[in-house]
Scaffold this motif. Structure first.
Motif, PDB file in Angstrom:
ATOM      1  N   LYS A 253       0.829  -1.211   0.000  1.00 57.73           N
ATOM      2  CA  LYS A 253       0.000   0.000   0.000  1.00 57.73           C
ATOM      3  C   LYS A 253       0.863   1.260   0.000  1.00 57.73           C
ATOM      4  O   LYS A 253       0.387   2.347  -0.293  1.00 57.73           O
ATOM      5  CB  LYS A 253      -0.903   0.028   1.249  1.00 57.73           C
ATOM      6  N   TYR A 254       2.140   1.140   0.372  1.00 56.05           N
ATOM      7  CA  TYR A 254       3.018   2.315   0.456  1.00 56.05           C
ATOM      8  C   TYR A 254       4.242   2.147  -0.450  1.00 56.05           C
ATOM      9  O   TYR A 254       4.504   2.974  -1.310  1.00 56.05           O
ATOM     10  CB  TYR A 254       3.447   2.536   1.905  1.00 56.05           C
ATOM     11  N   TYR A 255       4.982   1.052  -0.262  1.00 54.45           N
ATOM     12  CA  TYR A 255       6.201   0.814  -1.035  1.00 54.45           C
ATOM     13  C   TYR A 255       5.906   0.666  -2.523  1.00 54.45           C
ATOM     14  O   TYR A 255       4.949   0.000  -2.914  1.00 54.45           O
ATOM     15  CB  TYR A 255       6.885  -0.474  -0.541  1.00 54.45           C
ATOM     16  N   THR A 256       6.729   1.300  -3.352  1.00 58.88           N
ATOM     17  CA  THR A 256       6.741   1.013  -4.786  1.00 58.88           C
ATOM     18  C   THR A 256       8.206   0.930  -5.215  1.00 58.88           C
ATOM     19  O   THR A 256       9.099   1.431  -4.518  1.00 58.88           O
ATOM     20  CB  THR A 256       6.060   2.104  -5.649  1.00 58.88           C
ATOM     21  N   LYS A 257       8.446   0.356  -6.377  1.00 65.07           N
ATOM     22  CA  LYS A 257       9.824   0.231  -6.860  1.00 65.07           C
ATOM     23  C   LYS A 257      10.436   1.595  -7.176  1.00 65.07           C
ATOM     24  O   LYS A 257      11.639   1.783  -7.012  1.00 65.07           O
ATOM     25  CB  LYS A 257       9.854  -0.689  -8.079  1.00 65.07           C
ATOM     26  N   ARG A 258       9.611   2.537  -7.626  1.00 64.37           N
ATOM     27  CA  ARG A 258      10.140   3.891  -7.861  1.00 64.37           C
ATOM     28  C   ARG A 258      10.447   4.589  -6.535  1.00 64.37           C
ATOM     29  O   ARG A 258      11.412   5.343  -6.417  1.00 64.37           O
ATOM     30  CB  ARG A 258       9.151   4.754  -8.665  1.00 64.37           C
ATOM     31  N   LEU A 259       9.604   4.336  -5.536  1.00 63.28           N
ATOM     32  CA  LEU A 259       9.814   4.969  -4.232  1.00 63.28           C
ATOM     33  C   LEU A 259      11.070   4.418  -3.545  1.00 63.28           C
ATOM     34  O   LEU A 259      11.667   5.092  -2.702  1.00 63.28           O
ATOM     35  CB  LEU A 259       8.587   4.731  -3.350  1.00 63.28           C
ATOM     36  N   HIS A 260      11.456   3.190  -3.908  1.00 63.79           N
ATOM     37  CA  HIS A 260      12.629   2.540  -3.305  1.00 63.79           C
ATOM     38  C   HIS A 260      13.838   3.494  -3.276  1.00 63.79           C
ATOM     39  O   HIS A 260      14.378   3.785  -2.214  1.00 63.79           O
ATOM     40  CB  HIS A 260      12.961   1.272  -4.090  1.00 63.79           C
ATOM     41  N   SER A 261      14.243   3.979  -4.423  1.00 65.73           N
ATOM     42  CA  SER A 261      15.407   4.874  -4.426  1.00 65.73           C
ATOM     43  C   SER A 261      15.025   6.301  -4.033  1.00 65.73           C
ATOM     44  O   SER A 261      15.800   6.999  -3.368  1.00 65.73           O
ATOM     45  CB  SER A 261      16.118   4.853  -5.776  1.00 65.73           C
ATOM     46  N   ALA A 262      13.821   6.752  -4.384  1.00 68.16           N
ATOM     47  CA  ALA A 262      13.424   8.131  -4.049  1.00 68.16           C
ATOM     48  C   ALA A 262      13.395   8.364  -2.539  1.00 68.16           C
ATOM     49  O   ALA A 262      13.636   9.483  -2.076  1.00 68.16           O
ATOM     50  CB  ALA A 262      12.054   8.445  -4.658  1.00 68.16           C
ATOM     51  N   SER A 263      13.119   7.314  -1.757  1.00 67.97           N
ATOM     52  CA  SER A 263      13.019   7.502  -0.304  1.00 67.97           C
ATOM     53  C   SER A 263      14.386   7.786   0.337  1.00 67.97           C
ATOM     54  O   SER A 263      14.457   8.191   1.492  1.00 67.97           O
ATOM     55  CB  SER A 263      12.354   6.290   0.353  1.00 67.97           C
ATOM     56  N   PHE A 264      15.465   7.577  -0.427  1.00 67.91           N
ATOM     57  CA  PHE A 264      16.815   7.907   0.063  1.00 67.91           C
ATOM     58  C   PHE A 264      17.224   9.346  -0.250  1.00 67.91           C
ATOM     59  O   PHE A 264      18.289   9.791   0.179  1.00 67.91           O
ATOM     60  CB  PHE A 264      17.843   6.951  -0.548  1.00 67.91           C
ATOM     61  N   VAL A 265      16.425  10.051  -1.021  1.00 69.30           N
ATOM     62  CA  VAL A 265      16.750  11.450  -1.340  1.00 69.30           C
ATOM     63  C   VAL A 265      16.224  12.317  -0.192  1.00 69.30           C
ATOM     64  O   VAL A 265      15.013  12.422   0.007  1.00 69.30           O
ATOM     65  CB  VAL A 265      16.129  11.871  -2.687  1.00 69.30           C
ATOM     66  N   LEU A 266      17.136  12.912   0.553  1.00 72.20           N
ATOM     67  CA  LEU A 266      16.789  13.525   1.838  1.00 72.20           C
ATOM     68  C   LEU A 266      16.606  15.038   1.743  1.00 72.20           C
ATOM     69  O   LEU A 266      17.324  15.711   1.003  1.00 72.20           O
ATOM     70  CB  LEU A 266      17.912  13.237   2.846  1.00 72.20           C
ATOM     71  N   PRO A 267      15.680  15.571   2.543  1.00 74.66           N
ATOM     72  CA  PRO A 267      15.642  17.022   2.743  1.00 74.66           C
ATOM     73  C   PRO A 267      16.990  17.523   3.266  1.00 74.66           C
ATOM     74  O   PRO A 267      17.714  16.776   3.942  1.00 74.66           O
ATOM     75  CB  PRO A 267      14.551  17.184   3.800  1.00 74.66           C
ATOM     76  N   LYS A 268      17.285  18.784   2.981  1.00 73.24           N
ATOM     77  CA  LYS A 268      18.628  19.305   3.252  1.00 73.24           C
ATOM     78  C   LYS A 268      19.066  19.138   4.714  1.00 73.24           C
ATOM     79  O   LYS A 268      20.181  18.707   4.992  1.00 73.24           O
ATOM     80  CB  LYS A 268      18.720  20.772   2.841  1.00 73.24           C
ATOM     81  N   PHE A 269      18.177  19.485   5.654  1.00 71.03           N
ATOM     82  CA  PHE A 269      18.609  19.440   7.069  1.00 71.03           C
ATOM     83  C   PHE A 269      18.875  18.003   7.511  1.00 71.03           C
ATOM     84  O   PHE A 269      19.631  17.782   8.464  1.00 71.03           O
ATOM     85  CB  PHE A 269      17.593  20.135   7.990  1.00 71.03           C
ATOM     86  N   ILE A 270      18.280  17.020   6.833  1.00 70.54           N
ATOM     87  CA  ILE A 270      18.546  15.614   7.162  1.00 70.54           C
ATOM     88  C   ILE A 270      19.818  15.147   6.447  1.00 70.54           C
ATOM     89  O   ILE A 270      20.661  14.469   7.049  1.00 70.54           O
ATOM     90  CB  ILE A 270      17.333  14.727   6.792  1.00 70.54           C
ATOM     91  N   GLU A 271      19.950  15.540   5.198  1.00 77.79           N
ATOM     92  CA  GLU A 271      21.181  15.248   4.454  1.00 77.79           C
ATOM     93  C   GLU A 271      22.398  15.786   5.234  1.00 77.79           C
ATOM     94  O   GLU A 271      23.444  15.135   5.321  1.00 77.79           O
ATOM     95  CB  GLU A 271      21.090  15.936   3.092  1.00 77.79           C
TER      96      GLU A 271
END
Lengths: 275, 275
Positions: A253-271
């Motif tokens: 219901k949440y995970y998708t294959k496209r989201l797999h790598s996109a979820s590692f792209v972090l907002p700046k303050f987290i990066e």
């Protein structure tokens, strides 16, 4: 009578939930366990007053902590879950056809017992023949099993009290040794909005042990701030470069294959916490 | 005395904030305005009891609603903000060197007046010579300005009461005509966790008008569920294919150029709302 449950999420702010019914409340040897039925999120497990999982939004946490490492690894056969007595992570692991054995190492057997009784939608896979339940200390279990698991998932409570030893460099070294040569570790690691210092410490500790260490994020309404981090350490495979697109499909219901790598792209303050 | 503010976020669940001080509370011709100083999030603007913005987390919303469209457009010169009387979106717009004029069309001048007084960190750019303030109805303003703006940002309250007319197909047609030939529109559009039907309706309505329509997400602790959607409609430029990497750098705390396209990669249940 109107009954409201209040959970402190950050100092001087709280979430409150209208409660239909308290299904169970008991002191275990490790913690104060409650399962309550709420109007907004359905049945909800709390440990020491902290929301662990709810019927309505549990899928986000369980899918993301499981499918990111299991689809990064090309052929995961043996997986260890430390904590996770509600069974949601085991349920997601057993969706993967390559899995031969999923071990649940939970210190508090009463969590398993009550979740089987009151949260069957989440705990349903705990009786699967591929699931092996070990009641005991995760640190000891990891120490005693070397070079054995393809994936280790730390599905723990917050890094205070019972779960404190599950966050930190010495434990991550033990996990490294518990993993096979191309193994992957993942842990839930709080929200960078409220606990940036915890997120940073866990990341730095994991990075000192694993050649590839990355954070990923997911939106979880009943967790503080609603925006949650996970830390992944890997010996060989980069989760952002994993070829997940060609892999088998999962019912999610949440995970998708496209989201797999996109979820590692972090907002700046987290990066910035990972620098 | 312990004073706690409670905001209903979904039926039968609420966020509560410990309040240091109520700085202002007044009935305007349009709404009940309050600015309170909270322990956890600093000063906070509420309209009709709904949290609009807080000192501690306002940057997420204002950066994402602004920089996604303004960096998707290759050379934005004139931008219209409907609502947004706190000034945070104007502040972010004026970080872009190409901007010649930023018009704020706010129906309630008391919002601007009180935000200038109590939220100077957010409202600071409202006195910039490039900012033109128009007090009045956004629907009327958009109707009277054709083919004029490169970007239109709907920075409104929720789609109930005063802002109801700002959500829906007939208004999106007017926005389309208000935009130049390669213009872009963006709006805040609630959380898909709690209001999936609103997110779907806005998306479908925008899609009927704009050749390119996409949702993007951001984590915002003080908004319901903590995980918020924005809807973008574009006449020409695809925000996921925009070449933002080579553009000028911005001083941000949340937005990054890598996050620009990653924020459009949706969890499955949200992606399903766009089908």
């Amino acid at each position: 009578m109107d009954m409201w449950l209040s959970e402190s999420q950050i100092k001087d702010a709280a979430m409150t939930y209208k409660v239909k019914e308290t299904l169970v409340r008991r002191k275990t040897p490790f913690q104060d366990l409650a399962i309550v039925d709420t109007e907004a999120f359905g049945r909800m497990l709390l440990l020491d007053g902290i929301v662990q999982t709810t019927i309505n939004d549990e899928y986000v946490y369980h899918e993301m902590i499981t499918h990111i490492p299991l689809l990064t690894h090309p052929n995961p056969k043996k997986v260890l879950v430390v904590g996770g007595g509600d069974g949601g992570t085991i349920r997601e692991i057993l969706k993967h056809p390559s899995i031969e054995k999923a071990v649940l190492c939970e210190i508090d057997e009463i969590v398993i017992e009550e979740c089987k009784k009151y949260l069957p939608e989440i705990s349903c896979a705990l009786t699967d023949p591929k699931c092996e339940i070990f009641i005991g200390d995760g640190i000891k279990y990891v120490h005693e099993h070397k070079n054995e698991f393809d994936v280790v998932i730390i599905d723990s409570t917050d890094p205070f009290g019972a779960a404190e030893g599950l966050f930190g460099g010495s434990f991550y070294k033990e996990i490294y040794e518990c993993l096979t040569d191309d193994g992957i570790f993942v842990a839930q690691t709080e929200t960078p909005f409220y606990l940036p210092e915890v997120v940073k410490k866990v990341y730095d500790d994991a990075k000192a042990v694993f050649p590839i260490t990355k954070l990923f994020m997911a939106g979880i309404p009943t967790y503080p701030s609603g925006y949650w981090s996970f830390t992944l350490g890997s010996k060989k495979y980069d989760p952002e470069k994993a070829n997940v697109i060609d892999k088998y499909d999962l019912d999610t219901k949440y995970y998708t294959k496209r989201l797999h790598s996109a979820s590692f792209v972090l907002p700046k303050f987290i990066e910035d916490l990972t620098k």
